[in-house]
Design a protein around this motif. Structure first.
Motif, PDB file in Angstrom:
ATOM      1  N   PRO A 244       0.800  -1.230   0.000  1.00  0.00           N
ATOM      2  CA  PRO A 244       0.000   0.000   0.000  1.00  0.00           C
ATOM      3  C   PRO A 244       0.830   1.276   0.000  1.00  0.00           C
ATOM      4  O   PRO A 244       0.536   2.219  -0.747  1.00  0.00           O
ATOM      5  N   MET A 248       0.893   3.983  -3.137  1.00  0.00           N
ATOM      6  CA  MET A 248       0.594   5.412  -2.989  1.00  0.00           C
ATOM      7  C   MET A 248       1.690   6.259  -3.614  1.00  0.00           C
ATOM      8  O   MET A 248       1.420   7.219  -4.346  1.00  0.00           O
ATOM      9  N   CYS A 279      -5.778   2.441 -12.307  1.00  0.00           N
ATOM     10  CA  CYS A 279      -5.186   2.913 -11.056  1.00  0.00           C
ATOM     11  C   CYS A 279      -6.239   2.915  -9.945  1.00  0.00           C
ATOM     12  O   CYS A 279      -5.961   2.498  -8.804  1.00  0.00           O
ATOM     13  N   THR A 280      -7.466   3.369 -10.259  1.00  0.00           N
ATOM     14  CA  THR A 280      -8.561   3.353  -9.285  1.00  0.00           C
ATOM     15  C   THR A 280      -8.860   1.928  -8.831  1.00  0.00           C
ATOM     16  O   THR A 280      -9.058   1.663  -7.634  1.00  0.00           O
ATOM     17  N   LEU A 283      -6.190   0.793  -6.375  1.00  0.00           N
ATOM     18  CA  LEU A 283      -6.394   1.384  -5.051  1.00  0.00           C
ATOM     19  C   LEU A 283      -7.548   0.704  -4.326  1.00  0.00           C
ATOM     20  O   LEU A 283      -7.493   0.508  -3.096  1.00  0.00           O
ATOM     21  N   SER A 287      -7.220  -1.228  -0.751  1.00  0.00           N
ATOM     22  CA  SER A 287      -8.089  -0.875   0.367  1.00  0.00           C
ATOM     23  C   SER A 287      -8.832  -2.099   0.899  1.00  0.00           C
ATOM     24  O   SER A 287      -8.900  -2.327   2.109  1.00  0.00           O
ATOM     25  N   ILE A 321      -5.092   6.173   1.502  1.00  0.00           N
ATOM     26  CA  ILE A 321      -5.425   5.512   0.240  1.00  0.00           C
ATOM     27  C   ILE A 321      -6.791   5.982  -0.258  1.00  0.00           C
ATOM     28  O   ILE A 321      -6.982   6.232  -1.462  1.00  0.00           O
ATOM     29  N   LYS A 325      -7.505   7.947  -3.724  1.00  0.00           N
ATOM     30  CA  LYS A 325      -8.500   7.500  -4.706  1.00  0.00           C
ATOM     31  C   LYS A 325      -9.409   8.658  -5.103  1.00  0.00           C
ATOM     32  O   LYS A 325      -9.752   8.817  -6.296  1.00  0.00           O
TER      33      LYS A 325
END
Length: 356
Positions: A244, A248, A279-280, A283, A287, A321, A325
Motif C-alpha cells: 500500500p 501510494m 489505477c482506481t 487502489l 483498500s 489511500i 483515490k
C-alpha cells in the motif's frame, strides 16, 4: 552470406586452422546465421582465450533443467533458437566466473526484459539489478559469521561499478550502446530470455527502480512499462503487487503525472483515462486487502496485546489511500470534462466528494 557470418564470428582473430574453421561453420549452421548469435560468438572468441572447437563442445552440452514454461508465441521466437539460449547461458556463466553468483552484469541481464523495448538508462538498470531479492538459503552459523567479517573484502574484489558492468554487457554483445549517453539497448530475444530466466520476481525490482529513478522527460516508455506490470492492460493481468505505501508513492509520482502529460501533450485521451481507471481499481484492491487483513488481525489478537500505535498507523494508511483515490477520481473527472464527457465527469466528481 557465409563470408560475412565468418567475419562476425572470427572476432579479433584473423586466422584459424581448418579444424577450427569447420567448428565455426557448424556454429553458424546451428545459429541459422542469426546476426545476434554470430556477434556474441565473435565477442566470446575475442574476449577469452578459447577456440571455436572448445566453444562448440560447450554449446553441445545438455542444458541444466529449469522450470521454464513456454507459450505459443515464445516457442516460435526463442525455443526454436535453442543454441542461442545455450550461448546466452555461456555468457552468464562467464560473468559469474568473473564476478561471483551475485554479479551485477548477470542481474542487469535478468531485469532488462521487463523494461520497455527502448534504450534503458544504465543507472536505472543497475538500481533494478540491486533491487532483486536474494534467495535465502539456510547455512551453518559459522558461514554467516565468516561472511560478515569478509564482506568488505569480497565487495571490493567482486563487485563492479555500474559503468563496468554495462561495458561488459556491450563487449560480449548482450547489450548495444545507444545514441544517448549512458543508455544501453537489448535485443528482443535477449529480453525474452531475461524474462524467462529471471521470472516475475525481477519485475518487482524493475517497477521499484522506475518509480524511484524514472522521469516523464527521459524515460516515459519505461514508466508505461511499469504501469503495465502494476495494473495490467487489456487481457494481460498485473504481474506486480505493490505494498500500500509503495502503491501510494507510485500513483503520486508516476501514474497521475504520466496520465495528465499523455492527455494534454500527446492527446492520447483513451490511454490516459484507461490508466487512471486501472489505477482506481488497484487502489480499491489495496483498500479491500487492508480491511480484510485488519479483520483477521482483530479476530486473532487479544485486545490487551494489540499494539495501539500500529493499529493507528494502519487506519491512517487506509485513510490516505481513500483520499488518494478521491484525487484520482477528481483528475479523471477533469479530463472527462475536457473531452466533453460531462455526464461521466459529473458522476466521478460526486464519488470523489462522497469519499472526502
Amino acid at each position: 552470406s557465409g563470408a560475412e557470418a565468418m567475419t562476425l564470428m572470427k572476432g579479433g582473430m584473423k586466422e584459424y586452422s581448418l579444424m577450427e574453421i569447420d567448428a565455426l561453420k557448424v556454429i553458424e549452421e546451428k545459429l541459422g546465421r542469426l546476426t545476434l548469435g554470430l556477434g556474441i560468438v565473435g565477442a566470446i572468441l575475442s574476449e577469452l582465450p578459447i577456440t571455436p572447437s572448445r566453444l562448440l563442445d560447450t554449446l553441445n552440452r545438455p542444458l541444466p533443467i529449469r522450470d521454464i514454461s513456454w507459450n505459443e508465441r515464445e516457442v516460435i521466437s526463442l525455443k526454436n533458437h535453442e543454441i542461442l539460449v545455450r550461448l546466452l547461458d555461456v555468457c552468464l556463466s562467464i560473468f559469474e566466473h568473473a564476478d561471483g553468483p551475485r554479479s551485477l552484469a548477470i542481474r542487469m541481464v535478468q531485469v532488462c526484459g521487463w523494461f520497455a523495448p527502448s534504450a534503458v538508462p544504465v543507472h536505472m538498470l543497475a538500481l533494478a539489478a540491486h533491487k532483486i531479492p536474494k534467495k535465502h538459503r539456510r547455512g551453518p552459523r559459522w558461514r554467516k559469521w565468516w561472511r560478515t567479517l569478509t564482506c568488505g573484502l569480497a565487495t571490493s574484489r567482486m563487485q563492479r561499478s555500474e559503468a563496468e558492468a554495462a561495458a561488459m554487457l556491450t563487449r560480449f554483445g548482450i547489450a548495444r550502446c545507444s545514441a544517448k549517453s549512458e543508455y544501453v539497448q537489448f535485443h528482443d530475444m535477449i529480453r525474452l530470455y531475461a524474462r524467462k530466466r529471471g521470472g516475475t520476481r525481477t519485475a518487482q525490482a524493475v517497477v521499484q527502480s522506475v518509480y524511484l529513478r524514472g522521469s516523464i522527460k527521459h524515460s516515459s516508455e519505461h514508466l508505461w512499462a511499469a504501469c503495465f506490470m502494476a495494473f495490467g492492460f487489456g487481457s494481460d493481468p498485473f504481474l506486480v503487487e505493490l505494498r500500500p505505501s509503495e502503491l501510494m508513492f507510485f500513483v503520486k509520482q508516476i501514474v497521475m503525472p504520466l496520465a495528465i502529460n499523455t492527455f494534454i501533450t500527446y492527446s492520447r485521451c483513451n490511454a490516459a483515462l484507461e490508466l487512471l481507471r486501472l489505477c482506481t481499481d488497484a487502489l480499491d484492491r489495496a483498500s479491500e486487502s487492508m480491511l480484510a487483513h485488519a479483520g483477521k488481525w482483530r479476530e486473532t489478537s487479544f485486545s490487551c496485546f494489540r499494539p495501539a500505535q500500529s493499529e493507528a498507523q494502519y487506519t491512517y494508511l487506509w485513510q490516505e489511500i481513500a483520499l488518494l483515490k478521491a484525487s484520482v477520481l477528481e483528475t479523471r473527472a477533469k479530463l472527462m470534462l475536457r473531452g466533453g464527457q460531462y455526464d461521466i465527469g459529473d458522476d466521478l466528481i460526486r464519488k470523489a466528494i462522497f469519499i472526502r
